[in-house]
Design an enzyme around this catalytic site. Structure first.
Site, PDB file in Angstrom:
ATOM      1  N   LEU A  66       0.818  -1.225   0.000  1.00  0.00           N
ATOM      2  CA  LEU A  66       0.000   0.000   0.000  1.00  0.00           C
ATOM      3  C   LEU A  66       0.848   1.270   0.000  1.00  0.00           C
ATOM      4  O   LEU A  66       0.332   2.363   0.221  1.00  0.00           O
ATOM      5  CB  LEU A  66      -0.941  -0.003   1.203  1.00  0.00           C
ATOM      6  CG  LEU A  66      -2.011  -1.089   1.141  1.00  0.00           C
ATOM      7  CD1 LEU A  66      -2.939  -0.998   2.333  1.00  0.00           C
ATOM      8  CD2 LEU A  66      -2.819  -0.964  -0.147  1.00  0.00           C
ATOM      9  N   SER A 112       3.623   2.285   1.948  1.00  0.00           N
ATOM     10  CA  SER A 112       4.076   2.983   3.151  1.00  0.00           C
ATOM     11  C   SER A 112       5.473   3.560   2.930  1.00  0.00           C
ATOM     12  O   SER A 112       5.766   4.669   3.382  1.00  0.00           O
ATOM     13  CB  SER A 112       4.037   2.079   4.387  1.00  0.00           C
ATOM     14  OG  SER A 112       4.922   1.011   4.225  1.00  0.00           O
ATOM     15  N   SER A 113       6.335   2.850   2.203  1.00  0.00           N
ATOM     16  CA  SER A 113       7.684   3.394   1.983  1.00  0.00           C
ATOM     17  C   SER A 113       7.618   4.595   1.039  1.00  0.00           C
ATOM     18  O   SER A 113       8.396   5.544   1.185  1.00  0.00           O
ATOM     19  CB  SER A 113       8.632   2.321   1.457  1.00  0.00           C
ATOM     20  OG  SER A 113       8.164   1.831   0.226  1.00  0.00           O
ATOM     21  N   ASP A 140       4.631   4.623  -7.317  1.00  0.00           N
ATOM     22  CA  ASP A 140       4.162   4.788  -5.936  1.00  0.00           C
ATOM     23  C   ASP A 140       4.465   6.186  -5.406  1.00  0.00           C
ATOM     24  O   ASP A 140       3.606   6.852  -4.819  1.00  0.00           O
ATOM     25  CB  ASP A 140       4.852   3.777  -5.008  1.00  0.00           C
ATOM     26  CG  ASP A 140       4.469   2.343  -5.311  1.00  0.00           C
ATOM     27  OD1 ASP A 140       3.788   2.118  -6.327  1.00  0.00           O
ATOM     28  OD2 ASP A 140       4.845   1.454  -4.535  1.00  0.00           O
ATOM     29  N   ALA A 198       5.096   6.727   0.901  1.00  0.00           N
ATOM     30  CA  ALA A 198       4.570   7.845   1.700  1.00  0.00           C
ATOM     31  C   ALA A 198       5.662   8.404   2.618  1.00  0.00           C
ATOM     32  O   ALA A 198       5.764   9.617   2.816  1.00  0.00           O
ATOM     33  CB  ALA A 198       3.360   7.384   2.513  1.00  0.00           C
TER      34      ALA A 198
HETATM   35  O1  PMV Z   1       5.055  -3.489  -4.024  1.00  0.00           O
HETATM   36  P1  PMV Z   1       4.720  -2.127  -4.474  1.00  0.00           P
HETATM   37  O2  PMV Z   1       3.414  -1.645  -4.029  1.00  0.00           O
HETATM   38  O3  PMV Z   1       5.810  -1.146  -4.200  1.00  0.00           O
HETATM   39  O4  PMV Z   1       4.555  -2.164  -6.069  1.00  0.00           O
HETATM   40  C1  PMV Z   1       5.556  -2.586  -6.895  1.00  0.00           C
HETATM   41  C2  PMV Z   1       5.115  -2.340  -8.293  1.00  0.00           C
HETATM   42  C3  PMV Z   1       6.032  -2.963  -9.328  1.00  0.00           C
HETATM   43  O5  PMV Z   1       5.487  -2.617 -10.597  1.00  0.00           O
HETATM   44  C4  PMV Z   1       6.055  -4.458  -9.200  1.00  0.00           C
HETATM   45  C5  PMV Z   1       7.452  -2.445  -9.231  1.00  0.00           C
HETATM   46  C6  PMV Z   1       7.586  -0.967  -9.536  1.00  0.00           C
HETATM   47  O6  PMV Z   1       8.529  -0.366  -8.992  1.00  0.00           O
HETATM   48  O7  PMV Z   1       6.798  -0.419 -10.317  1.00  0.00           O
END
Ligand code: PMV
Length: 336
Positions: free
Chosen positions: A112, A114-115, A157, A117
Site C-alpha cells: 500500500l 508505506s515506503s 508509488d 509515503a
Molecule cells: O510493491 P509495491 O506496491 O511497491 O509495487 C511494486 C510495483 C512494481 O510494478 C512491481 C514495481 C515498480 O517499482 O513499479
C-alpha cells in the site's frame, strides 16, 4: 500547490560576556502523504508499459525539529529500521541534525505504499527546509530514495503519493502531463488522471510483499519467455482501456478490467494462495478484485459498493481488511 509555512524560533540569551547570542532552537515542520493502490499495470510498468495508481485516504506523517543528534521516534537512526530516512538524510540533507517522529495509518510491507509515503514526506520536508517545495522535485527526490534503498523501482508509488488522486505513468507523453522522471536510459512520464469516487476494500494477507524478489521473478520469466512478454504487452493494452473506464466512471468496466489484470498477473507468477483466497471471497460482492503491488504476499483490492460485507468476508478468510476511498489529497507540508 500546497501552501506551507515554517516557524523558526530564534532564542536570545545572555552569554557570560553579556553579549546576546542567536541560535536556531527548533524548526518544527510536519509532512504527510497518502497510501496508494496500483489499480492496473504493476510489473508491466517495469518493461515500458503504462500503469495507473490512486491515492488512498490513509496517511503517513512525519514531524521534524532540529536537535543535537539525529533521532527517530525517540531512538537513534538505525541502519536496519530507518533505511529510507537514513538514505534521505545522508544524501539530500547537509543541515543540522534532525529529530524525526513518524505516525502511520498505512500497514508496512503490504503493497500500500508505506515506503513511498515515508519517502515523499521526508523529501518534502527536506525541500521545504531548504526553502523550495515543488511537487515535481519532491516526486523526483522521493523516487531516488525508494530506488536507492530498494535497489530499483518505478516512480509510480512515489509520484502517486506526492500528487494524490489518480496518476497514469507511461513511457509516452499523454495529455495532463505532470512531470517526467528519468533513471539510466528510462524516462517515465507521470500524468494526472481524475478518478471517479470509488470505495475499495484492501485485503492484507498478513504476509509481507517483497517487491525486489517478485520483480526479479518476473524479470527472469520475461527474459526467457515470449509468452511472458506477450502477457506484459496485454497488461499495457488493458491499462489504456482502464484510462477510459476511469474517465467514464464505469464501475462495471473498471471491475472487469481489474479481474483481467489479476489473471494476467497470475500468469506472470506473482499471485499466491492467500491472495487468491481473498480475491475469491470478495468477488461475489464486488465489481472486480485483483492483487495490488508486487504480489507474492501483500494485499489485494476489491472495487465494491458493499464494503462492509466484503471486509467481513476477507476477515473470515484470515485477511486484514481496510475500507478505503480514493483521496485527492497528495503530500502536504505544514509548519507548526
Ligand atoms: O510493491 P509495491 O506496491 O511497491 O509495487 C511494486 C510495483 C512494481 O510494478 C512491481 C514495481 C515498480 O517499482 O513499479
Amino acid at each position: 500547490m500546497t501552501d506551507y509555512y515554517c516557524i523558526v524560533v530564534i532564542v536570545l540569551w545572555p552569554n557570560p560576556n553579556n553579549i546576546y547570542a542567536y541560535t536556531v532552537q527548533a524548526v518544527m515542520m510536519e509532512a504527510s502523504s497518502p497510501a496508494k493502490a496500483i489499480l492496473f499495470g504493476e510489473h508491466a510498468v517495469v518493461y515500458g508499459e503504462p500503469a495507473i495508481a490512486v491515492a488512498l485516504d490513509r496517511r503517513l506523517s512525519i514531524r521534524v525539529r532540529s536537535s543535537d543528534t539525529c533521532r527517530v521516534d525517540g531512538g537513534s537512526l538505525s541502519m536496519r529500521r530507518h533505511r529510507y530516512l537514513r538514505w534521505a538524510l545522508n544524501n539530500l540533507w547537509n543541515g543540522e541534525p534532525l529529530e524525526i517522529r513518524t505516525r502511520s495509518q498505512i500497514p508496512g510491507a503490504s503493497g500500500l505504499g508505506s515506503s513511498a509515503a515515508l519517502s515523499s514526506s521526508i523529501a518534502a520536508i527536506l525541500r521545504s527546509l531548504r526553502g523550495e517545495w515543488k511537487p515535481r522535485d519532491v516526486a523526483t527526490d522521493a523516487f531516488e530514495i525508494e530506488y536507492n534503498v530498494q535497489g530499483g523501482a518505478s516512480p509510480t508509488d512515489t509520484s502517486c503519493s506526492v500528487h494524490g488522486g489518480g496518476i497514469l505513468v507511461s513511457f509516452r507523453k499523454e495529455s495532463e502531463h505532470l512531470w517526467s522522471i528519468s533513471k539510466g536510459e528510462r524516462t517515465w512520464h507521470v500524468h494526472n488522471l481524475d478518478p471517479p469516487e470509488m470505495t475499495l476494500v484492501v485485503g492484507f494477507t498478513g504476509r509481507p510483499s517483497l517487491t525486489g524478489r517478485q520483480v526479479a521473478k518476473v524479470r527472469s520469466f520475461h527474459e526467457r519467455s515470449g509468452f511472458a512478454r506477450e502477457t506484459i504487452r496485454e497488461i499495457g493494452d488493458l491499462v489504456m482501456e482502464g484510462v477510459d473506464a476511469l474517465k467514464d466512471g464505469d464501475m462495471v468496466r473498471i471491475g472487469a478490467l481489474m479481474n483481467r489484470n489479476h489473471s494476467l498477473l497470475s500468469i506472470l507468477g506473482v499471485n499466491s494462495k492467500e491472495l487468491q483466497s481473498l480475491v475469491d471471497a470478495a468477488l461475489p460482492y464486488s465489481y472486480g478484485a485483483k492483487l495490488t503491488g508486487a504480489g507474492g504476499g501483500g494485499s489485494m483490492i476489491a472495487l465494491t459498493d458493499k464494503p462492509e460485507k466484503v471486509a467481513s468476508l476477507l476477515k473470515a478468510r484470515g485477511g486484514k481488511p481496510y475500507i478505503v476511498r480514493v483521496s485527492m489529497v497528495g503530500c502536504e507540508v505544514h509548519g507548526t
